[in-house]
Write a protein that holds these residues in place. Sequence first.
Motif, short mmCIF file in Angstrom:
data_model
loop_
_atom_site.label_atom_id
_atom_site.label_comp_id
_atom_site.label_asym_id
_atom_site.label_seq_id
_atom_site.Cartn_x
_atom_site.Cartn_y
_atom_site.Cartn_z
N VAL A 18 -116.51 8.18 -15.68
CA VAL A 18 -117.66 8.54 -14.86
C VAL A 18 -117.21 9.47 -13.75
CG1 VAL A 18 -119.44 7.69 -13.27
CG2 VAL A 18 -118.90 6.39 -15.34
N THR A 19 -117.82 10.64 -13.69
CA THR A 19 -117.58 11.60 -12.60
C THR A 19 -118.92 11.89 -11.95
OG1 THR A 19 -115.81 12.61 -13.93
CG2 THR A 19 -116.51 13.79 -11.96
N LEU A 20 -119.17 11.25 -10.83
CA LEU A 20 -120.47 11.39 -10.18
C LEU A 20 -120.59 12.70 -9.41
CD1 LEU A 20 -120.79 7.74 -8.88
CD2 LEU A 20 -122.08 8.77 -10.75
N ASN A 21 -119.46 13.28 -9.03
CA ASN A 21 -119.48 14.50 -8.23
C ASN A 21 -118.52 15.54 -8.82
OD1 ASN A 21 -120.58 15.90 -6.11
ND2 ASN A 21 -119.27 15.01 -4.54
N GLY A 47 -113.33 19.73 -27.19
CA GLY A 47 -113.61 18.63 -28.11
C GLY A 47 -113.79 17.30 -27.44
N ILE A 48 -114.18 17.31 -26.15
CA ILE A 48 -114.37 16.07 -25.41
C ILE A 48 -115.86 15.70 -25.41
CG2 ILE A 48 -114.16 14.96 -23.14
CD1 ILE A 48 -111.83 16.90 -22.59
N ASN A 49 -116.16 14.49 -25.87
CA ASN A 49 -117.54 14.05 -25.89
C ASN A 49 -118.09 13.94 -24.46
OD1 ASN A 49 -117.28 13.55 -28.73
ND2 ASN A 49 -116.26 11.63 -28.22
N ASN A 50 -119.36 14.23 -24.29
CA ASN A 50 -119.95 14.03 -22.96
C ASN A 50 -121.43 13.69 -23.08
OD1 ASN A 50 -121.81 16.45 -21.86
ND2 ASN A 50 -120.29 17.29 -23.31
N LYS A 51 -121.88 12.92 -22.12
CA LYS A 51 -123.30 12.59 -21.99
C LYS A 51 -123.71 12.80 -20.53
CE LYS A 51 -123.58 9.16 -25.73
NZ LYS A 51 -123.89 7.74 -26.07
N TYR A 107 -127.45 4.35 -15.59
CA TYR A 107 -127.42 2.90 -15.78
C TYR A 107 -127.79 2.52 -17.22
CZ TYR A 107 -126.99 1.93 -10.74
OH TYR A 107 -126.54 1.84 -9.45
N LYS A 108 -128.76 3.22 -17.78
CA LYS A 108 -129.19 2.91 -19.15
C LYS A 108 -128.06 3.14 -20.15
CE LYS A 108 -134.10 3.94 -18.38
NZ LYS A 108 -135.21 4.88 -18.66
N ILE A 109 -127.25 4.17 -19.92
CA ILE A 109 -126.10 4.41 -20.79
C ILE A 109 -125.08 3.29 -20.63
CG2 ILE A 109 -124.16 5.96 -21.27
CD1 ILE A 109 -125.94 8.29 -20.32
N LEU A 110 -124.80 2.92 -19.38
CA LEU A 110 -123.80 1.89 -19.12
C LEU A 110 -124.22 0.53 -19.63
CD1 LEU A 110 -122.75 2.92 -15.48
CD2 LEU A 110 -121.59 3.47 -17.63
N ASP A 111 -125.53 0.29 -19.72
CA ASP A 111 -126.03 -0.99 -20.22
C ASP A 111 -125.62 -1.25 -21.67
OD1 ASP A 111 -127.21 -1.69 -17.85
OD2 ASP A 111 -129.22 -1.00 -18.41
N ILE A 150 -122.56 -0.69 -10.18
CA ILE A 150 -122.26 -0.49 -11.59
C ILE A 150 -121.52 -1.70 -12.15
CG2 ILE A 150 -120.83 0.84 -13.20
CD1 ILE A 150 -121.57 3.36 -11.59
N MET A 151 -120.50 -2.16 -11.41
CA MET A 151 -119.70 -3.28 -11.90
C MET A 151 -120.51 -4.58 -11.93
SD MET A 151 -115.79 -2.64 -10.67
CE MET A 151 -115.26 -3.97 -11.74
N ASP A 152 -121.41 -4.72 -10.98
CA ASP A 152 -122.28 -5.90 -11.00
C ASP A 152 -123.18 -5.87 -12.23
OD1 ASP A 152 -123.48 -8.28 -9.64
OD2 ASP A 152 -125.25 -7.01 -9.67
N ARG A 153 -123.62 -4.69 -12.59
CA ARG A 153 -124.54 -4.54 -13.72
C ARG A 153 -123.87 -4.90 -15.05
NH1 ARG A 153 -129.45 -1.34 -13.44
NH2 ARG A 153 -130.29 -1.01 -15.53
N ILE A 154 -122.57 -4.63 -15.17
CA ILE A 154 -121.87 -4.85 -16.45
C ILE A 154 -120.91 -6.04 -16.38
CG2 ILE A 154 -122.06 -2.41 -17.06
CD1 ILE A 154 -119.08 -2.13 -16.32
N LYS A 155 -121.01 -6.87 -15.34
CA LYS A 155 -120.00 -7.91 -15.10
C LYS A 155 -119.89 -8.93 -16.22
CE LYS A 155 -123.26 -10.63 -12.31
NZ LYS A 155 -123.56 -11.13 -10.95
#
Length: 305
Positions: free
Chosen positions: A5-8, A75-79, A118-122, A148-153
């Motif tokens: 994850v690169t937010l910036n 050749g790096i996947n990205n979303k 968030y939907k991707i991380l879910d 994020i970590m709370d969401r996927i804990k």
Amino acid sequence: MIYTVTLNPAIDYLINLDNLEIGSINRVEDEKVYAGGKGINVSNMLKQLGYENTALGFISGFTGEFIVNTLVEKGINNKFIKLKNGFTRINVKVKGKEETEINGKGPVITNDELNELYKILDNLNSDDILVLAGSIPSTLDDKLYENIMDRIKNKGVKVVVDATKNLLLNVLKYKPFLIKPNNHELEEIFNVKLNSNEEIIKYSKKLKEMGALNVLVSMGKDGALLLTENDEVYVSNVAKGIVKNSVGAGDSMVAGFIAGYLDTNSYLEGLKLGAASGGATAFSYDIATKEFIDEIKEQIIVCKM
């Protein structure tokens, strides 16, 4: 799958000149342009080491398109989620007699756009590794990594965090698999001056007591130190070479550690490949190649303390 994850993210514009003269016209001797951002650097190195991964984050405008196109070419996947406003920042790094950096601000990310991430991380599960790396835009809450970590804990995802200050401290209670402060960041967190490996171990143990499973501390010319979840301590030396570009060296160490650990299920080998990957990138203008990393790895010695 490994997700970064690169937010910036940013375009890194590297300029070399004899001397930067403020208030005058400066002529560039050499210039290079890269798709940058800590998570992107991790993705790039993982690809070099043979690990497919998917880069996540936000992009905007013509600069964002450059980043996506660069990843596709490699050749790096990205979303990446495309924002409706602004443009992905440009970071200018000037190398003269001294090194000067000017970092762009980046676009605004709305709650709706954040929810797309968030939907991707879910959808992540226990077979996945998630790398949270770098700063976040000033418009976002510094508890974002914590959220994020709370969401996927409860999903069993191995989470690697390479961040500073509150971004790092806020996630420790969720027991990240690996954190990677450098020695200066460790000093900043605890407001101390560290003068020996023993002192670095002492404060690494404090981070472990706060929840981190494994603590990897990069120490520049002094190598790297790893405190494992089993309370083992490993120290690596640093390879010899001419530093061409320090940008991405720490990110390469993170990627190398992940790849080395996945290859062998050994923390020692993770540290060894991490140290080699970080050093090789420092001695390269871009993220190092696998061939160069293999060459550098022959210089790396890991000792158990």
